[in-house]
Design a protein around this motif. Sequence first.
Motif, short mmCIF file in Angstrom:
data_model
loop_
_atom_site.label_atom_id
_atom_site.label_comp_id
_atom_site.label_asym_id
_atom_site.label_seq_id
_atom_site.Cartn_x
_atom_site.Cartn_y
_atom_site.Cartn_z
N ASP A 217 0.79 -1.23 0.00
CA ASP A 217 0.00 0.00 0.00
C ASP A 217 0.82 1.27 0.00
O ASP A 217 1.83 1.38 0.69
N ARG A 218 0.35 2.24 -0.78
CA ARG A 218 0.85 3.60 -0.60
C ARG A 218 0.28 4.13 0.70
O ARG A 218 -0.86 3.88 1.05
N PHE A 219 1.10 4.90 1.42
CA PHE A 219 0.68 5.40 2.73
C PHE A 219 -0.35 6.51 2.57
O PHE A 219 -0.17 7.41 1.74
N GLY A 220 -1.39 6.46 3.36
CA GLY A 220 -2.41 7.50 3.35
C GLY A 220 -3.34 7.31 4.54
O GLY A 220 -3.26 6.31 5.27
N ALA A 221 -4.22 8.29 4.74
CA ALA A 221 -5.16 8.22 5.85
C ALA A 221 -6.15 7.08 5.64
O ALA A 221 -6.56 6.79 4.51
N TYR A 222 -6.54 6.46 6.73
CA TYR A 222 -7.56 5.41 6.66
C TYR A 222 -8.94 6.02 6.43
O TYR A 222 -9.23 7.15 6.85
N ASP A 223 -9.79 5.26 5.77
CA ASP A 223 -11.19 5.61 5.57
C ASP A 223 -12.02 4.81 6.57
O ASP A 223 -11.78 3.62 6.77
N ALA A 224 -12.98 5.44 7.19
CA ALA A 224 -13.80 4.75 8.19
C ALA A 224 -14.77 3.76 7.57
O ALA A 224 -15.31 2.89 8.26
N GLY A 232 -4.76 0.60 -0.34
CA GLY A 232 -4.09 1.84 0.00
C GLY A 232 -4.43 2.98 -0.94
O GLY A 232 -5.29 2.88 -1.81
N SER A 233 -3.71 4.08 -0.76
CA SER A 233 -3.96 5.29 -1.54
C SER A 233 -3.62 5.09 -3.01
O SER A 233 -2.75 4.29 -3.36
N ALA A 234 -4.30 5.84 -3.86
CA ALA A 234 -4.09 5.71 -5.31
C ALA A 234 -2.81 6.38 -5.77
O ALA A 234 -2.25 6.01 -6.81
N ARG A 235 -2.31 7.36 -5.02
CA ARG A 235 -1.13 8.11 -5.44
C ARG A 235 -0.15 8.24 -4.29
O ARG A 235 -0.51 8.12 -3.13
N GLY A 236 1.10 8.51 -4.66
CA GLY A 236 2.12 8.78 -3.66
C GLY A 236 3.29 7.84 -3.76
O GLY A 236 3.16 6.70 -4.20
N ALA A 237 4.45 8.33 -3.36
CA ALA A 237 5.68 7.55 -3.43
C ALA A 237 6.08 6.97 -2.07
O ALA A 237 7.11 6.31 -1.96
N PHE A 238 5.26 7.21 -1.05
CA PHE A 238 5.55 6.65 0.27
C PHE A 238 4.71 5.40 0.47
O PHE A 238 3.49 5.41 0.24
N ARG A 239 5.35 4.32 0.87
CA ARG A 239 4.70 3.04 1.08
C ARG A 239 4.60 2.73 2.57
O ARG A 239 5.40 3.21 3.38
N VAL A 240 3.63 1.91 2.90
CA VAL A 240 3.45 1.47 4.28
C VAL A 240 4.53 0.44 4.63
O VAL A 240 4.84 -0.45 3.84
N VAL A 241 5.11 0.59 5.80
CA VAL A 241 5.99 -0.44 6.36
C VAL A 241 5.43 -0.83 7.72
O VAL A 241 4.88 -0.01 8.44
N ARG A 242 5.57 -2.09 8.04
CA ARG A 242 4.94 -2.64 9.24
C ARG A 242 5.93 -3.43 10.08
O ARG A 242 6.96 -3.92 9.61
N GLY A 243 5.60 -3.57 11.35
CA GLY A 243 6.28 -4.50 12.24
C GLY A 243 7.39 -3.94 13.10
O GLY A 243 7.77 -4.56 14.09
N GLY A 244 7.95 -2.79 12.74
CA GLY A 244 9.05 -2.24 13.53
C GLY A 244 10.35 -3.00 13.32
O GLY A 244 10.42 -3.96 12.55
N ALA A 260 5.57 5.08 7.40
CA ALA A 260 5.72 5.30 5.96
C ALA A 260 7.20 5.42 5.61
O ALA A 260 8.01 5.92 6.40
N ALA A 261 7.54 4.96 4.42
CA ALA A 261 8.90 5.11 3.90
C ALA A 261 8.82 5.36 2.40
O ALA A 261 7.97 4.76 1.71
N HIS A 262 9.67 6.23 1.89
CA HIS A 262 9.70 6.44 0.45
C HIS A 262 10.08 5.14 -0.23
O HIS A 262 10.96 4.41 0.23
N GLU A 263 9.43 4.82 -1.34
CA GLU A 263 9.62 3.52 -1.98
C GLU A 263 11.04 3.29 -2.49
O GLU A 263 11.42 2.15 -2.79
N ASP A 264 11.85 4.32 -2.61
CA ASP A 264 13.24 4.16 -3.04
C ASP A 264 14.22 4.05 -1.87
O ASP A 264 15.43 3.97 -2.08
N THR A 265 13.69 4.04 -0.64
CA THR A 265 14.54 3.93 0.54
C THR A 265 15.28 2.60 0.55
O THR A 265 14.70 1.55 0.29
#
Length: 278
Positions: A217-224, A232-244, A260-265
């Motif tokens: 998923d691209r990182f973005g606000a959750y929808d209720a 995830g979000s339709a646009r953006g270069a930041f992806r969700v990262v999980r787990g720590g 969130a982390a930029h997808e090129d990180t």
Amino acid sequence: MQSVAQRTFTMVKFAGRRLTIGSSDPDHHAEPPHEVEIDAFRLADRCVSAADFVQFLQDEAAEPLDHTLIDCIDPAFIVHRAGAFELRPGCGNFPMIQISYWGAAAYCNWLSRSEGFPLAYDLEQRTADLAGGGYRLPTEAEWEAACQEGRPEDPQLAPDAHNSADAGPACRALRAGETLAGGFLPGSPAPVPVASLPPDAAGLHQMLGNVREWCHDRFGAYDAEFQRNPVGSARGAFRVVRGGSFVDPAHTLTATTRTAAHEDTRCEVYGFRVVRQG
């Protein structure tokens, strides 16, 4: 001729179901909690290891990997020498780190091709087909569902069972720095091997701690609102990262915490595990 992957992980099946994901804790960046329904999926029981990944890098039939998608600067379990990638001695069981989102996607494509599945990613267009059946990165709903199943009561993390900033002495003794693996230094925060700590109730190793895991998923606000198979979000270069990871405090390692982390990180705290539909 395409090589056949010899992977160290196994795929654990999870039934499709309806569940609540998210958290009301603002520190988790997962507000508001909401219902989703997801299809059945199979998730790797551990992160992709350096030994898994180097097969792809050394496969002459594989798509060439853009070197900007991987960082071989110390600390690193894989290095690039004389135009070729090499696995450093004693590093094979550690998680593949310093790999970008699209570098992880390239591995997923190679694994799909090796096992005869459709490719999930168009690496040139940077698009994904999650319904094709090939290996890919998990959606965060899939990741959270699997983590919930493995930790149904969400007990307090045991210091020696999770590689966090607060890890106990037995866990710290397994870290890469204790054998100088990959250039990590003794006593420094570092990953432990991918299956060196006990699995959770679902049979998954280190969903929490060790390395942060790329999700689709691209990182973005959750929808209720209720969603089916959210991506995830339709646009953006930041992806969700999980787990720590091994640098994160234990209290931040939960099934719902999302960052969130930029997808090129490309960083030593990021790794990934793979998923397939069904």
